[in-house]
Motif scaffolding. Structure first.
Motif, short mmCIF file in Angstrom:
data_model
loop_
_atom_site.label_atom_id
_atom_site.label_comp_id
_atom_site.label_asym_id
_atom_site.label_seq_id
_atom_site.Cartn_x
_atom_site.Cartn_y
_atom_site.Cartn_z
N TYR B 16 70.11 83.95 -10.25
CA TYR B 16 69.74 84.85 -9.17
C TYR B 16 68.66 85.77 -9.68
O TYR B 16 68.43 85.86 -10.87
CB TYR B 16 70.95 85.68 -8.71
N HIS B 29 69.20 83.89 -4.07
CA HIS B 29 70.38 83.13 -4.53
C HIS B 29 71.68 83.91 -4.40
O HIS B 29 72.51 83.90 -5.30
CB HIS B 29 70.18 82.65 -5.98
N ARG B 65 69.65 81.62 1.33
CA ARG B 65 69.83 82.08 -0.05
C ARG B 65 68.99 83.31 -0.35
O ARG B 65 68.87 83.71 -1.50
CB ARG B 65 69.44 80.96 -1.05
#
Lengths: 380, 80
Positions: B16, B29, B65
């Motif tokens: 992420y 993410h 995401r």
């Protein structure tokens, strides 16, 4: 190309709507916060997923790119279809021919050309031909009728073809006369002689009768015919006529008042129809054609108000008018070298509304004509 | 955007990442949104929870995401 839509939704808590969109895996590409809800941009392919979200009324407000235009057209289909129809009609009216007008005084030539034009596709209710095609047709028709047509012009005037023709006139030269006299066509006094060939039989101020030989084709020397020729020339003589003219004594004098009104007019054949009711009682008109709609000319009319005053000629004026009329009458039939010598009123008679006048007119005019003769005997 | 994400995920070898700008927070993410409010946003990340505390949070972009939030960030908590 991705298709995007803008959706508007009313909600008290905007974040709840966003969470529900997230739960439905809907990608929100742009968010605008409104006073009572949200407006967001999303992929058009995911719009169906919005139906799964209950409790909210999602409204499509705008589409992106070409789809927005298509959507707009779909909404305003009546205007757009009208516009397309209008364009089609405009194209049709500007490219179609409704009449073919062949201008010539001779009916046979008109028919001949009309037939030829029809053969080459220049006819009513067909599409306009381009300049090159028309030029080819013109050349072809002139080639087809070399003895009848001298010149041809096909002009496109609005929705019609105007065809102007010059007829070919083949003049066969007259066979030259071998023996001829100049004889008098009218009785009169010889006033002028112009001749190049022949033997003069009269002198100036001689009185001649109709049929008299003025210039002979027989050349005589010592009372013997030495040669036979065709006399050439012109002999002018003083000839007399009596003529009657009638003059109306009453006439109307029109005076413009300065008041002007405008109107429109359409014509069918020789009959004219005013579109608006004329507001003037007595008027004179000036016309100007504006355009022609399906062969019907529409004209702009300027109406000038006039006052009409009935008047009567006095005897002297009426007489002057009568003599003017005689002048005009004679000038129409006299040639270049011919003229009126004098006029004299013989009789005048006044009726209730007309004046009858008998006028004696003395005229200088050509009185000679060539007449062939045979060797021993003259021809009349 | 997908292409950019793919390139980014290829180039950046991270589970992420969080970008914090003056008025915006951009998070890639995330797994889930636990809470979405004007003063608090809780995101489930891979192995922890990310808590954003601040004022006047507004979502500008919300994708599978990726989330872009505007507002005044006062506190950022990683809750494991």
């Amino acid at each position: 190309m991705n298709r995007f839509v803008w959706i508007e939704v009313e909600a008290i808590q905007s974040s709840k709507v966003l969470l529900k969109l997230f739960k439905q895996n809907i990608n929100v590409l742009e968010v605008q916060y409104l006073k009572h809800g949200l407006r967001f941009k999303m992929d058009a392919s995911q719009v169906k997923k919005l139906k799964k979200i209950v409790g909210y009324n999602f409204r499509k407000v705008h589409e992106s790119g070409i789809y927005a235009l298509l959507d707009y057209i779909k909404k305003k289909w009546l205007i757009f279809s009208g516009l397309i129809l209008f364009c089609c009609f405009l194209f049709l009216f500007s490219h179609i021919i409704v009449s073919v007008q062949v201008i010539h005084s001779n009916k046979e030539i008109r028919d001949l050309v009309s037939k030829a034009l029809d053969q080459y596709g220049i006819r009513e209710l067909t599409l306009k031909k381009d300049f090159q095609e028309i030029s080819k047709i013109k050349e072809q028709i002139l080639k087809d009728y070399p003895n009848q047509l001298e010149w041809l012009e096909i002009e496109v005037s609005g929705m019609k073809y105007v065809v102007r023709i010059e007829e070919r006139i083949i003049t066969v030269p007259e066979p030259k006369k071998e023996r001829c006299h100049l004889i008098a066509t009218k009785s009169g006094i010889v006033k002028k002689m112009i001749f190049s060939v022949g033997d003069s039989k009269v002198t100036l101020n001689d009185f001649v009768k109709e049929g008299d030989i003025l210039v002979s084709g027989e050349l005589i020397a010592n009372e013997v015919i030495t040669g036979l020729v065709c006399a050439e020339g012109e002999v002018y003589g003083e000839v007399w006529y009596t003529t009657n003219v009638s003059i109306p004594l009453n006439y109307e004098e029109k005076q413009e008042t300065g008041k002007v009104r405008y109107n429109l007019e359409w014509s069918k054949g020789s009959v004219n129809h005013l579109i608006f009711r004329p507001r003037l009682k007595n008027y004179v008109e000036e016309k100007k054609q504006l355009f022609s709609f399906f062969e019907i000319p529409i004209s702009f009319v300027k109406q000038k108000e006039v006052t009409v005053t009935p008047k009567v000629y006095n005897e002297q004026t009426a007489l002057e008018k009568a003599l003017q009329l005689v002048d005009e009458k004679f000038k129409m039939k006299l040639g270049e070298k011919e003229e009126i010598l004098s006029k004299k009123v013989l009789k005048k008679k006044v009726n209730n509304s007309t004046m009858e006048v008998e006028v004696f007119v003395s005229v200088i005019e050509q009185i000679s004509r060539q007449v062939e003769f045979s060797e021993n005997k003259e021809e009349g | 955007m997908q292409l950019v994400n793919k390139v980014r995920s290829f180039l950046v070898d991270q589970n992420y990442y969080i970008d914090i700008y003056e008025d915006n927070i951009h998070i890639f993410h995330y797994i889930d949104i636990m809470k979405l409010q004007n003063e608090e946003i809780i995101l489930q990340m891979d192995g922890f929870r990310l808590i954003l505390i601040g004022e006047n949070f507004r979502v500008k972009r919300l994708e599978n995401r990726e989330i872009l939030v505007s507002g005044l960030l006062k506190n950022l908590v990683f809750e494991r």
